[in-house]
Design a protein around this motif. Structure first.
Motif, PDB file in Angstrom:
ATOM      1  N   ARG A  71       4.141   5.718  -5.346  1.00 15.03           N
ATOM      2  CA  ARG A  71       4.116   5.987  -6.813  1.00 15.03           C
ATOM      3  C   ARG A  71       3.001   7.075  -7.350  1.00 15.03           C
ATOM      4  O   ARG A  71       3.252   7.606  -8.268  1.00 15.03           O
ATOM      5  N   GLN A  72       1.921   7.170  -6.764  1.00 17.33           N
ATOM      6  CA  GLN A  72       1.062   8.169  -6.855  1.00 17.33           C
ATOM      7  C   GLN A  72       1.518   9.540  -6.547  1.00 17.33           C
ATOM      8  O   GLN A  72       0.999  10.453  -7.321  1.00 17.33           O
TER       9      GLN A  72
ATOM     10  N   GLY B  44       0.605  -1.114   0.054  1.00 11.92           N
ATOM     11  CA  GLY B  44      -0.021  -0.039  -0.135  1.00 11.92           C
ATOM     12  C   GLY B  44       0.752   1.126   0.174  1.00 11.92           C
ATOM     13  O   GLY B  44       0.536   2.274  -0.579  1.00 11.92           O
ATOM     14  N   ILE B  45       1.946   1.220   0.885  1.00 11.92           N
ATOM     15  CA  ILE B  45       2.761   2.523   0.799  1.00 11.92           C
ATOM     16  C   ILE B  45       3.470   2.662  -0.368  1.00 11.92           C
ATOM     17  O   ILE B  45       3.683   3.854  -0.938  1.00 11.92           O
ATOM     18  N   VAL B  46       3.901   1.367  -1.121  1.00 14.42           N
ATOM     19  CA  VAL B  46       4.460   1.587  -2.344  1.00 14.42           C
ATOM     20  C   VAL B  46       3.568   2.137  -3.737  1.00 14.42           C
ATOM     21  O   VAL B  46       4.120   3.132  -4.183  1.00 14.42           O
TER      22      VAL B  46
ATOM     23  N   MET C 120       4.673  10.588  -6.976  1.00 14.35           N
ATOM     24  CA  MET C 120       5.842  11.043  -7.738  1.00 14.35           C
ATOM     25  C   MET C 120       5.408  12.183  -8.935  1.00 14.35           C
ATOM     26  O   MET C 120       6.058  13.176  -8.840  1.00 14.35           O
ATOM     27  N   PRO C 121       4.432  12.051  -9.570  1.00 13.87           N
ATOM     28  CA  PRO C 121       3.905  13.107 -10.544  1.00 13.87           C
ATOM     29  C   PRO C 121       3.777  14.333  -9.880  1.00 13.87           C
ATOM     30  O   PRO C 121       4.112  15.637 -10.378  1.00 13.87           O
ATOM     31  N   THR C 122       3.067  14.403  -8.539  1.00 17.30           N
ATOM     32  CA  THR C 122       2.822  15.722  -7.956  1.00 17.30           C
ATOM     33  C   THR C 122       4.018  16.200  -7.592  1.00 17.30           C
ATOM     34  O   THR C 122       4.116  17.396  -7.523  1.00 17.30           O
ATOM     35  N   ILE C 123       4.922  15.294  -7.028  1.00 19.64           N
ATOM     36  CA  ILE C 123       6.356  15.768  -6.611  1.00 19.64           C
ATOM     37  C   ILE C 123       7.223  16.361  -7.559  1.00 19.64           C
ATOM     38  O   ILE C 123       7.848  17.583  -7.513  1.00 19.64           O
ATOM     39  N   ARG C 124       6.974  15.757  -8.652  1.00 18.62           N
ATOM     40  CA  ARG C 124       7.860  16.501  -9.816  1.00 18.62           C
ATOM     41  C   ARG C 124       7.266  17.802 -10.292  1.00 18.62           C
ATOM     42  O   ARG C 124       7.780  18.867 -10.552  1.00 18.62           O
TER      43      ARG C 124
END
Length: 288
Positions: free
Chosen positions: A172-173, A166-168, A175-179
């Motif tokens: 993953r979800q 669940g954490i992984v 990462m786009p926001t972080i970028r």
């Protein structure tokens, strides 16, 4: 099937010999280690006991105790130490001749001599056979107890693996926001400087920073470790050492994930992940 190294078993065997009681306690240990508390009559069985335990168990520190209680109404047969009686008779005759007096040696006097009356030897073969049969029963009960505890531990580990997955997935979800946040931060800095950016140069810098923050490989390896651990937990063999090594791999990926975290959400995810891994590591210390 997963076996815990923690367990307890107690079995009894009653017969003409009286009552035999065997107890086994086991705790976690890197290797298989045994300690015995046996009556003197059963000391010759220690090697046979070691062989049977080694064939049945892989790891653990075991305390093995055996008690023998004779029947309360049992009357032990008595025997006469004939060589000692003859020796007493000969010495009595020799002393009588030396001092020149002839005195009759009475049986009552001989009976009072230490060691003249002995308990007849016990036939240990039936006792030993009963003890080894009791050992088989106790070992079976101990393995059942360890299997029951192992099954509970397996369910807990599977639950925590679900948490890791669940954490992984959450990271993953994220990462786009972080970028996007990183891109926005760069553009805000440039706006503060009031300069016209070189778009190609800006993209290069962003790519370099994205690479530093990229955790796709770590997430892929974590997913792979989860799959491998589920496979290991389904095997019918001792797996404790293999799981212990796998926990080191889990921990390595979690540390890397934490070092690349750039926001509160990913940092919290890395911390939660390490908590789950530590909980699994503690439980695995008890798996055979």
């Amino acid at each position: 099937m997963i076996y815990s190294m923690t367990g307890f078993a107690r079995q009894e065997s009653r017969g003409d010999f009286g009552l035999l009681t065997m107890e086994m306690r086991s705790v976690n240990h890197r290797y298989l280690e045994m300690q015995f508390r046996l009556p003197e009559e059963f000391r010759p069985l220690e090697t046979a006991i070691r062989e049977k335990v080694t064939a049945a168990l892989g790891r653990g520190k075991l305390d093995i105790s055996l008690r023998w209680e004779r029947d309360a109404g049992e009357t032990k047969a008595l025997d006469v130490n004939e060589p000692l009686v003859r020796q007493i008779r000969d010495v009595h005759g020799k002393v009588s001749r030396l001092i020149g007096t002839e005195q009759e040696l009475r049986a009552s006097e001989v009976l009072r001599w230490p060691g003249v009356i002995q308990e007849a030897d016990t036939d240990l073969e039936p006792l030993h056979a009963a003890a080894l049969a009791l050992l088989d029963d106790t070992l079976a009960a101990l393995k059942e107890a360890r299997a029951g505890e192992g099954a509970r531990m397996r369910e807990l580990l599977l639950t925590r693996l679900d948490g890791v997955s669940g954490i992984v997935g959450d990271v993953r979800q994220l990462m786009p926001t972080i970028r996007e946040q990183l891109r926005a931060k760069f553009e805000a800095k440039l706006a503060e400087l009031d300069v016209q950016p070189d778009n190609d140069r800006l993209e290069q810098e962003l790519v370099l920073n994205f690479q530093k923050l990229d955790v796709d490989e770590e997430l892929d390896r974590l997913d792979s470790h989860v799959t491998e651990m589920r496979d290991i937990l389904g095997r019918d063999e001792p797996v404790g050492r293999r799981l212990d090594f796998l926990m080191q791999e889990f921990n390595r990926e979690a540390n890397t994930l934490g070092s690349k975290s750039q926001d509160k959400a990913s940092t919290k995810a890395a911390v939660d992940l390490k908590v789950l891994i530590e909980q699994m590591r503690e439980q695995i210390q008890n798996i055979e």
